[in-house]
Design an enzyme around this catalytic site. Structure first.
Site, short mmCIF file in Angstrom:
data_model
loop_
_atom_site.label_atom_id
_atom_site.label_comp_id
_atom_site.label_asym_id
_atom_site.label_seq_id
_atom_site.Cartn_x
_atom_site.Cartn_y
_atom_site.Cartn_z
N TYR A 55 -3.74 14.53 -9.27
CA TYR A 55 -2.33 14.61 -9.65
C TYR A 55 -1.69 13.25 -9.89
O TYR A 55 -0.53 13.17 -10.31
CB TYR A 55 -1.52 15.34 -8.56
N TYR A 83 2.28 18.65 -0.62
CA TYR A 83 2.34 19.26 -1.94
C TYR A 83 3.80 19.58 -2.24
O TYR A 83 4.62 19.76 -1.34
CB TYR A 83 1.42 20.49 -2.08
N ASN A 106 5.77 21.99 -3.30
CA ASN A 106 6.57 23.14 -2.87
C ASN A 106 6.96 23.12 -1.40
O ASN A 106 7.76 23.95 -0.96
CB ASN A 106 5.84 24.44 -3.19
N HIS A 128 4.56 15.64 -12.86
CA HIS A 128 5.16 16.10 -11.60
C HIS A 128 5.17 15.00 -10.54
O HIS A 128 5.87 15.12 -9.53
CB HIS A 128 4.38 17.31 -11.09
#
Length: 187
Positions: free
Chosen positions: A14, A62, A64, A19
């Site tokens: 990532y 992460y 969320n 993001h």
């Protein structure tokens, strides 16, 4: 004391994604000021400290679940919510645009939603970093994909602008910083 929280996802896969724009800004800030992030397992985050002015936090939960780490630091350091700045990607702004706001909603951003839910309030400043909308409307793949070659130079300039805004925030205050940076667009 300020708490700057950059949002992103942990892990190499990532690292350079849209993001992770919040992580990228904090990493550039720490690099410029020769700081190092350290992992605090009990706080679920990587953290760096800038003088006695800022705690820089990258939640490692992460996206969320970002609110868990933010809440732990807010409680541990007794940071008032108006001294929390969350830095994150925003699809409603075009790439090259930064928007700093004194408060607001989640706008569909799962990381922001987690923070708002954990803190029980949306009354904290934020810095939105525009990433634009996906052409094919597949939002998840879009935000989890890296910036393309055409975008990388603009991303570099946005990160530099965002780091300058963070520095100005510390010395000029939120309202002045909003005035200075909300009207700028990187081309």
């Amino acid at each position: 004391m300020w708490l700057f929280c950059g949002l992103g996802n942990p892990g190499e896969e990532y690292k350079e994604t849209r993001h992770n724009f919040g992580f990228l800004v904090l990493e550039a800030f720490t690099e410029k000021h020769r700081l190092k992030f350290k992992f605090y397992k009990e706080m679920e985050s990587e953290v760096a400290f800038y003088k006695d002015k800022v705690i820089l936090v990258k939640p490692q939960t992460y996206m969320n679940l970002s609110g868990r780490a933010v809440k732990k630091w807010i409680l541990k350091e007794r940071i008032p919510l108006n001294n929390l700045l969350v830095i994150y990607d925003d699809m409603d702004l075009p790439l090259g645009k930064i928007k700093i706001l004194p408060k607001g909603g989640a706008g569909g951003h799962k990381g922001m939603l987690s923070i708002i839910e954990c803190l029980g309030s949306s009354d904290f400043p934020r810095m939105k970093l525009g990433i634009g909308k996906p052409e094919d409307r597949d939002v998840v793949n879009y935000v989890l994909s890296p910036f393309n070659e055409e975008e990388k130079e603009k991303v570099k300039k946005v990160i530099e602008l965002a780091v300058a805004a963070l520095e100005d925030l510390l010395y000029k205050g939120l309202l002045k910083t909003m005035t200075l940076y909300n009207s700028q667009t990187v081309v």
